[in-house]
Design an enzyme around this catalytic site. Structure first.
Site, mmCIF file in Angstrom:
data_model
loop_
_atom_site.group_PDB
_atom_site.id
_atom_site.type_symbol
_atom_site.label_atom_id
_atom_site.label_comp_id
_atom_site.label_asym_id
_atom_site.label_seq_id
_atom_site.Cartn_x
_atom_site.Cartn_y
_atom_site.Cartn_z
ATOM 1 C CG PHE A 129 -2.163 1.448 0.939
ATOM 2 C CD1 PHE A 129 -3.235 0.341 0.480
ATOM 3 C CD2 PHE A 129 -2.259 2.232 1.497
ATOM 4 C CE1 PHE A 129 -4.249 1.783 0.403
ATOM 5 C CE2 PHE A 129 -2.778 3.147 2.076
ATOM 6 C CZ PHE A 129 -3.601 3.406 0.824
ATOM 7 C CG ASP A 198 -0.974 -1.866 7.768
ATOM 8 O OD1 ASP A 198 -1.931 -2.036 7.902
ATOM 9 O OD2 ASP A 198 -0.914 -0.347 6.114
ATOM 10 C CE1 TYR A 223 -9.995 3.639 5.503
ATOM 11 C CE2 TYR A 223 -9.348 4.702 7.382
ATOM 12 C CZ TYR A 223 -9.005 4.428 5.600
ATOM 13 O OH TYR A 223 -8.114 4.610 5.039
ATOM 14 C CE LYS A 224 -7.874 0.039 4.349
ATOM 15 N NZ LYS A 224 -8.355 0.305 3.206
ATOM 16 N NE ARG A 371 -9.966 -2.786 -3.166
ATOM 17 C CZ ARG A 371 -9.837 -2.391 -1.988
ATOM 18 N NH1 ARG A 371 -7.833 -2.183 -1.717
ATOM 19 N NH2 ARG A 371 -9.460 -1.106 -1.904
#
Lengths: 396, 396
Positions: A129, A198, A223-224, A371
């Site tokens: 990322f 991560d 927040y995922k 995705r």
């Protein structure tokens, strides 16, 4: 060939028989939408909506400063952190809830470099990322170390006694490939390096067992799959054996007694020293409440459900989408595939837009990725079928 | 001697004649409470309550990821920052809204040290807000510099050509004394040093003119006079001439094109590079809306109103509180007194508690301070009288 209606009916039947189907009722999902982007932004929970309303209308409006002094705010961050700790497999007190993933990675990497003095290299992963690679490169440069970016599978081979830290994602944000958390960590330790992970794309989708893995530090996103809300506070895990680890940002909320306004900085015990400024109360309130959606269910059970969902999508891909020019950019082996599936198509951007217009919401990831996050808390088998069917129809 | 009822009636009359009295209607203050702690946690505004509700119920619940892609979230932080810029006297684009004051000070100080290479000292202020001193000391140590903590009045005299950065608060969190923003900045520049200011206790209470002052960088807090809510996002100002200043935390929201997921870090233009992780949407939504309470009123007018409020409290102190053993720990000269007043008494903790029980809310600050924020947006003269009267009654 079975028709789409038959495939859908089978999925609806499996959904109806699912012992975890009640979990979806905890989410405030919009009607008619197949929301397959919970790996990017988790949906609202009824608990979060109620908690934010209570926080604004009662704790802030009426309680005012008293909500710090006597109310629920002072330990809101550690209470939230302990809920995250359970989900990622960490002991209470070993997780701090604060700041963003970016800022926490900055803190974790500085702490890790300090725990491995005299070494000159950091290893990170090509295609990881972006913010992780930016932050890793910057911390390394600021500490006088060099960074080697290697393919995810080559990390262990890239290690030697000159490596201070390995910085990488547990689940890749594009492919969903699960890295060998314990194996890479052990390889790092074998050369005296630290492993910083991560967990953004794994926490809430699969059991992590971060403490059992031996990992030194880890960060992740609220927040995922944790459904904490847009830009929710993030978290930082520090292994209890690193109790003396130092944050580069010694703020008053990481102080052992913030409201004493002491002359010298005295870090709090455990992970809490990695808090920095004042707890962001609105966001932390939403995250704390949202985490209750995981109450009463184990990550192992959720993982099984999630694997079934992604396997179902891959099966439908094989029969119905591959013939139409779609590729699979995620692993075939569900054992190394996280909670989302990445498909590929040259017209990915436009297809994602057309799917969303029809109520099937996924993500476009450049250059050619479609995705889809299949969140084990609430995604249904019928939604997976709807995705495959509508994508096939767009391509037919 | 005029009786308290007469004093109150005069205050009520002045309140009724106040051309700015309508501003108070923007606040959702609880009935019957004199809230004199807005310098610690600003109250809820009707605008913030409505905006948070809309954000949760509509943007998050229904809009979901689309609220990033097509909605109002992507530029929420810079839009909020530009509202703050107007209040602190900065040009649009020179303020970033992100993170906490603590984290922003960490970023600002690292940037400032990098802009003054080769120097070995940082100057900060004795008794300044703890987190500022902790962060300043840590950044200095991590960059190989030493810190001199000097009394606020001695900063200019402590400067020489070996100083990289001066780090201090514009308004002291205890005494409310206003530092000489432009004068200290000019003194720093005269020796080639940079000035980094913390505006937490001045922004929203007085005109700052941060750009006109010549300051290099500044940080501040969203939850005090700006009323952004508990733990609201903070901000960072960087003078436009420092366009090449570098943040030590290069996150994806400080990237010039976050959603391109680019290989290399390319910082955004202006202050926005000092954003790091994803915008904390709930908190930023509340802050953005709360800032509309400053619409249509200039900081000069608010400053005059605020000076009248604190002068009224000092006048009442002289006549009614000093004889009862209370001391004044703030400057007498309103020209160097910020938005709050610090009184002193050996039983300060207990007095603050008793006042709050009677509906007059202030702050205790160790060891012996009673701190009252007289927020020019909404504090009334009648509330100031009520404070003095109830404190006198407790001591009589």
């Amino acid at each position: 060939v079975t028709g789409w209606d038959d495939i859908r009916d089978e999925a609806l039947g499996a959904d109806a028989a699912d012992p975890l189907r009640h979990l979806r009722e905890r989410m405030a999902l919009p009607a008619g939408v197949a929301y397959l982007d919970g790996n990017s932004l988790g949906p609202l929970t009824h608990a979060a909506r109620d908690a934010v309303r209570r926080c604004v209308d009662r704790e802030w409006a009426t309680g005012l400063i008293g909500s710090w002094a006597e109310g629920a705010w002072v330990d809101l961050a550690p209470r939230t952190a302990d809920r995250i700790a359970r989900i990622i497999g960490a002991p209470a007190g070993s997780v701090a809830c604060a700041d963003s993933t970016t800022v926490n990675l900055h803190k974790a990497l500085h702490a890790a470099v300090s725990l491995a003095p005299g070494r000159r290299r950091v290893v990170s992963v090509q295609g990881d990322f972006p913010t992780d690679r930016y932050v890793t490169a910057r911390v390394a440069a600021d500490r006088g170390l060099t960074v080697d970016q290697v393919p995810a599978g080559d990390v262990a081979a890239a290690l030697d006694e000159d490596v201070a830290v390995v910085s990488m994602s547990h689940v890749d944000f594009r492919s969903a490939r699960i890295a060998d958390l314990a194996g890479v960590t052990a390889a790092a330790h074998a050369v005296g390096a630290l492993a910083v992970w991560d967990l953004a794309h794994s926490a809430g989708a699969l059991p992590i067992g971060i403490a059992a893995s031996g990992a030194d530090l880890a960060v992740g996103c609220g927040y995922k799959y944790l459904n904490g809300g847009p830009g929710a506070p993030a978290y930082l895990y520090v292994a209890p054996r690193h109790a003396a680890a130092e944050t580069p940002i010694p703020g008053w909320f990481g102080h052992t007694d913030p409201f004493a306004f002491g002359e010298a900085y005295a870090p709090a015990a455990g992970a809490r020293r990695f808090e920095a400024g004042t707890t962001p109360v609105l966001g932390t309130t939403a995250l704390h409440a949202a985490l209750s959606a995981f109450d009463g269910v184990g990550m192992d059970a959720l993982r099984l459900r999630g694997m079934e969902l992604t396997a179902r999508l891959v099966d439908l891909f094989d029969v119905h989408l591959a013939p139409l020019g779609v590729t699979l950019q995620s692993p075939r082996d569900p054992g190394v595939r996280g909670g989302h599936v990445m498909l590929g198509h040259p017209r990915a951007r436009e297809l994602v837009r057309a799917l969303a217009a029809g109520g099937v919401v996924g993500d476009f990831r450049p250059p050619d990725g479609l995705r889809f996050g299949l969140a084990p808390l609430y995604t249904t088998r019928a939604e997976v079928v709807r995705l495959a069917r509508e994508l096939a129809a767009l391509l037919a």
